[in-house]
Design a protein around this motif. Structure first.
Motif, PDB file in Angstrom:
ATOM      1  N   ALA A  53       0.817  -1.223   0.000  1.00 43.74           N
ATOM      2  CA  ALA A  53       0.000   0.000   0.000  1.00 43.74           C
ATOM      3  C   ALA A  53       0.851   1.273   0.000  1.00 43.74           C
ATOM      4  O   ALA A  53       0.682   2.124  -0.883  1.00 43.74           O
ATOM      5  N   SER A  56       3.072   1.505  -3.275  1.00 42.11           N
ATOM      6  CA  SER A  56       2.344   1.806  -4.511  1.00 42.11           C
ATOM      7  C   SER A  56       1.754   3.205  -4.526  1.00 42.11           C
ATOM      8  O   SER A  56       1.416   3.715  -5.585  1.00 42.11           O
ATOM      9  N   SER A  57       1.602   3.807  -3.365  1.00 37.40           N
ATOM     10  CA  SER A  57       0.946   5.106  -3.320  1.00 37.40           C
ATOM     11  C   SER A  57       1.908   6.250  -3.010  1.00 37.40           C
ATOM     12  O   SER A  57       1.478   7.386  -2.852  1.00 37.40           O
ATOM     13  N   ARG A  59       4.351   9.293  -3.508  1.00 34.42           N
ATOM     14  CA  ARG A  59       4.384  10.342  -4.539  1.00 34.42           C
ATOM     15  C   ARG A  59       5.736  10.283  -5.226  1.00 34.42           C
ATOM     16  O   ARG A  59       6.774  10.500  -4.621  1.00 34.42           O
ATOM     17  N   THR A  81      -2.387   8.693   2.099  1.00 35.71           N
ATOM     18  CA  THR A  81      -2.585   8.150   0.755  1.00 35.71           C
ATOM     19  C   THR A  81      -2.747   6.628   0.728  1.00 35.71           C
ATOM     20  O   THR A  81      -3.623   6.127   0.014  1.00 35.71           O
ATOM     21  N   PRO A  82      -1.964   5.847   1.478  1.00 38.98           N
ATOM     22  CA  PRO A  82      -2.161   4.393   1.430  1.00 38.98           C
ATOM     23  C   PRO A  82      -3.542   3.947   1.892  1.00 38.98           C
ATOM     24  O   PRO A  82      -3.987   2.855   1.553  1.00 38.98           O
ATOM     25  N   ASN A  84      -6.273   4.787   0.830  1.00 36.45           N
ATOM     26  CA  ASN A  84      -7.141   4.646  -0.340  1.00 36.45           C
ATOM     27  C   ASN A  84      -6.759   3.457  -1.215  1.00 36.45           C
ATOM     28  O   ASN A  84      -7.400   3.203  -2.220  1.00 36.45           O
ATOM     29  N   PHE A  85      -5.704   2.757  -0.836  1.00 37.05           N
ATOM     30  CA  PHE A  85      -5.243   1.606  -1.617  1.00 37.05           C
ATOM     31  C   PHE A  85      -6.170   0.424  -1.352  1.00 37.05           C
ATOM     32  O   PHE A  85      -6.381   0.033  -0.207  1.00 37.05           O
TER      33      PHE A  85
END
Length: 90
Positions: A53, A56-57, A59, A81-82, A84-85
């Motif tokens: 997570a 991959s997320s 920036r 941000t993670p 929303n993974f």
């Protein structure tokens, strides 16, 4: 390192926000996605989804004027941000 002054500034201590931020982000992700994660068929899958997570997320785009050669890894972690993974179940 032989330079004592450098040893006081640089070192591998394993503490601080660089260590804490991803661990807290992972813990919050686990809490948020607990039910979905526990539906995975193997325990290692939970670890891999949680590990993936933030990777991959992250920036990838650095601020203008920042030398990208000075950075490495999977980007700049933004702790929210993670969350929303998605959890992908087989």
């Amino acid at each position: 390192m032989g330079d004592l002054a450098a040893e006081k500034i640089f070192g591998i201590r394993g503490n601080g926000t660089s260590l804490a931020t991803p661990q807290i982000a992972d813990a919050v992700y686990y809490a948020k996605c607990y039910e979905q994660l526990n539906k995975l068929s193997e325990p290692f899958m939970i670890v891999e989804v949680i590990r993936n997570a933030p990777f991959s997320s992250g920036r990838k785009k650095l601020p203008k004027g920042v030398d990208c050669k000075a950075y490495y890894g999977n980007g700049i972690l933004q702790a929210h941000t993670p969350l929303n993974f998605p959890v992908h179940t087989p």
